[in-house]
Scaffold this motif. Structure first.
Motif, mmCIF file in Angstrom:
data_model
loop_
_atom_site.group_PDB
_atom_site.id
_atom_site.type_symbol
_atom_site.label_atom_id
_atom_site.label_comp_id
_atom_site.label_asym_id
_atom_site.label_seq_id
_atom_site.Cartn_x
_atom_site.Cartn_y
_atom_site.Cartn_z
ATOM 1 N N LYS A 149 0.840 -1.205 0.000
ATOM 2 C CA LYS A 149 0.000 0.000 0.000
ATOM 3 C C LYS A 149 0.868 1.246 0.000
ATOM 4 C CE LYS A 149 -3.641 -2.324 2.544
ATOM 5 N NZ LYS A 149 -4.454 -2.352 3.741
ATOM 6 N N HIS A 150 0.270 2.366 -0.425
ATOM 7 C CA HIS A 150 0.967 3.652 -0.375
ATOM 8 C C HIS A 150 1.133 4.091 1.080
ATOM 9 C CE1 HIS A 150 0.946 4.575 -4.625
ATOM 10 N NE2 HIS A 150 -0.322 4.217 -4.696
ATOM 11 N N HIS A 151 2.219 4.825 1.330
ATOM 12 C CA HIS A 151 2.467 5.428 2.634
ATOM 13 C C HIS A 151 2.986 6.833 2.387
ATOM 14 C CE1 HIS A 151 1.896 1.677 4.807
ATOM 15 N NE2 HIS A 151 2.526 1.113 3.797
ATOM 16 N N TRP A 152 2.823 7.720 3.374
ATOM 17 C CA TRP A 152 3.211 9.124 3.261
ATOM 18 C C TRP A 152 4.069 9.511 4.449
ATOM 19 C CZ3 TRP A 152 -1.289 6.972 1.874
ATOM 20 C CH2 TRP A 152 -1.844 7.315 0.631
ATOM 21 N N PHE A 153 4.894 10.535 4.245
ATOM 22 C CA PHE A 153 5.615 11.154 5.354
ATOM 23 C C PHE A 153 5.789 12.638 5.053
ATOM 24 C CE2 PHE A 153 8.957 9.541 2.552
ATOM 25 C CZ PHE A 153 9.811 10.623 2.437
ATOM 26 N N PRO A 154 5.896 13.464 6.105
ATOM 27 C CA PRO A 154 6.031 14.910 5.916
ATOM 28 C C PRO A 154 7.376 15.269 5.288
ATOM 29 C CG PRO A 154 5.890 14.359 8.258
ATOM 30 C CD PRO A 154 5.812 13.078 7.502
ATOM 31 N N ILE A 155 7.358 16.311 4.508
ATOM 32 C CA ILE A 155 8.555 16.780 3.807
ATOM 33 C C ILE A 155 9.659 17.168 4.789
ATOM 34 C CG2 ILE A 155 7.974 19.231 3.593
ATOM 35 C CD1 ILE A 155 9.122 17.166 0.643
ATOM 36 N N ASN A 156 9.288 17.549 6.027
ATOM 37 C CA ASN A 156 10.320 17.967 6.987
ATOM 38 C C ASN A 156 11.147 16.795 7.521
ATOM 39 O OD1 ASN A 156 8.515 16.865 8.817
ATOM 40 N ND2 ASN A 156 8.220 18.750 9.982
ATOM 41 N N TRP A 157 10.829 15.575 7.128
ATOM 42 C CA TRP A 157 11.679 14.432 7.461
ATOM 43 C C TRP A 157 12.925 14.387 6.578
ATOM 44 C CZ3 TRP A 157 8.681 9.217 8.284
ATOM 45 C CH2 TRP A 157 7.772 9.352 9.343
ATOM 46 N N VAL A 158 12.924 15.100 5.471
ATOM 47 C CA VAL A 158 14.026 15.029 4.514
ATOM 48 C C VAL A 158 15.204 15.848 5.021
ATOM 49 C CG1 VAL A 158 14.757 15.543 2.149
ATOM 50 C CG2 VAL A 158 12.429 14.708 2.595
ATOM 51 N N ARG A 159 16.353 15.171 5.169
ATOM 52 C CA ARG A 159 17.568 15.882 5.589
ATOM 53 C C ARG A 159 18.416 16.268 4.398
ATOM 54 N NH1 ARG A 159 21.983 11.816 5.802
ATOM 55 N NH2 ARG A 159 20.940 9.825 6.172
ATOM 56 N N ALA A 160 18.275 15.532 3.290
ATOM 57 C CA ALA A 160 19.045 15.836 2.081
ATOM 58 C C ALA A 160 18.418 15.128 0.889
ATOM 59 C CB ALA A 160 20.497 15.379 2.247
ATOM 60 N N VAL A 161 18.705 15.671 -0.290
ATOM 61 C CA VAL A 161 18.279 15.038 -1.536
ATOM 62 C C VAL A 161 19.345 15.326 -2.582
ATOM 63 C CG1 VAL A 161 16.862 17.010 -2.240
ATOM 64 C CG2 VAL A 161 16.377 14.776 -3.191
ATOM 65 N N ASP A 162 19.641 14.330 -3.398
ATOM 66 C CA ASP A 162 20.552 14.542 -4.516
ATOM 67 C C ASP A 162 19.981 13.801 -5.724
ATOM 68 O OD1 ASP A 162 21.302 11.815 -4.256
ATOM 69 O OD2 ASP A 162 23.087 12.298 -3.093
ATOM 70 N N GLU A 163 20.751 13.702 -6.779
ATOM 71 C CA GLU A 163 20.240 13.072 -8.001
ATOM 72 C C GLU A 163 20.041 11.567 -7.850
ATOM 73 O OE1 GLU A 163 24.615 12.984 -7.994
ATOM 74 O OE2 GLU A 163 23.209 14.648 -7.806
ATOM 75 N N ARG A 164 20.555 10.989 -6.776
ATOM 76 C CA ARG A 164 20.462 9.542 -6.571
ATOM 77 C C ARG A 164 19.405 9.115 -5.585
ATOM 78 N NH1 ARG A 164 26.493 8.889 -4.900
ATOM 79 N NH2 ARG A 164 25.623 10.561 -3.676
ATOM 80 N N ALA A 165 19.079 9.963 -4.569
ATOM 81 C CA ALA A 165 18.192 9.507 -3.508
ATOM 82 C C ALA A 165 17.710 10.650 -2.621
ATOM 83 C CB ALA A 165 18.906 8.473 -2.636
ATOM 84 N N VAL A 166 16.718 10.301 -1.785
ATOM 85 C CA VAL A 166 16.195 11.164 -0.727
ATOM 86 C C VAL A 166 16.655 10.556 0.591
ATOM 87 C CG1 VAL A 166 14.097 12.031 0.385
ATOM 88 C CG2 VAL A 166 14.181 11.811 -2.107
ATOM 89 N N TYR A 167 17.189 11.378 1.488
ATOM 90 C CA TYR A 167 17.724 10.901 2.761
ATOM 91 C C TYR A 167 16.934 11.528 3.902
ATOM 92 C CZ TYR A 167 21.460 9.828 -0.482
ATOM 93 O OH TYR A 167 22.170 9.365 -1.572
ATOM 94 N N LEU A 168 16.488 10.687 4.827
ATOM 95 C CA LEU A 168 15.648 11.156 5.924
ATOM 96 C C LEU A 168 16.450 11.436 7.186
ATOM 97 C CD1 LEU A 168 12.597 8.737 5.576
ATOM 98 C CD2 LEU A 168 13.021 10.922 4.435
ATOM 99 N N ASN A 169 15.858 12.271 8.051
ATOM 100 C CA ASN A 169 16.451 12.571 9.356
ATOM 101 C C ASN A 169 15.833 11.691 10.440
ATOM 102 O OD1 ASN A 169 13.932 13.698 9.813
ATOM 103 N ND2 ASN A 169 14.641 15.805 9.668
ATOM 104 N N LYS A 170 15.272 10.563 10.041
ATOM 105 C CA LYS A 170 14.659 9.588 10.953
ATOM 106 C C LYS A 170 15.424 8.277 10.841
ATOM 107 C CE LYS A 170 10.813 11.850 12.096
ATOM 108 N NZ LYS A 170 10.409 12.113 13.455
ATOM 109 N N THR A 171 15.457 7.529 11.930
ATOM 110 C CA THR A 171 16.030 6.185 11.855
ATOM 111 C C THR A 171 15.026 5.284 11.140
ATOM 112 O OG1 THR A 171 15.057 5.412 13.925
ATOM 113 C CG2 THR A 171 17.233 6.495 14.065
#
Length: 89
Positions: A51-73
């Motif tokens: 199923k689809h899942h969502w998370f708030p944009i403020n979880w993102v600590r960084a993004v580059d051309e390869r991936a999105v990195y979260l500030n959560k474990t």
């Protein structure tokens, strides 16, 4: 962080021990869409429950051309992912 860099199908990684040698983060899903600049929707095809899942944009600590990195474990992210589309999207 520029939201415009978050593209469909980019992998999303949470903080934690990675599955590959030397990796510091763990893959938790892939971006399906950025909704209203507030939430990221994950694809359902690689979700644990299909199923689809969502998370708030403020979880993102960084993004580059390869991936999105979260500030959560990994544990925090998996426990706090939203199972329904947020009403304030």
């Amino acid at each position: 962080m520029e939201i415009s860099k978050i593209k469909e199908h980019l992998p999303v990684y949470a903080e934690g021990s990675g599955g590959l040698a030397g990796a510091s983060d763990t893959h938790i899903g892939n971006v399906d869409a950025v909704e209203n600049g507030n939430y990221i929707k994950l694809t359902k095809n690689n979700a644990h429950d299909g199923k689809h899942h969502w998370f708030p944009i403020n979880w993102v600590r960084a993004v580059d051309e390869r991936a999105v990195y979260l500030n959560k474990t990994v544990d925090e992210a998996m426990a706090q992912l939203l199972n329904e589309q947020p009403t304030n999207v």
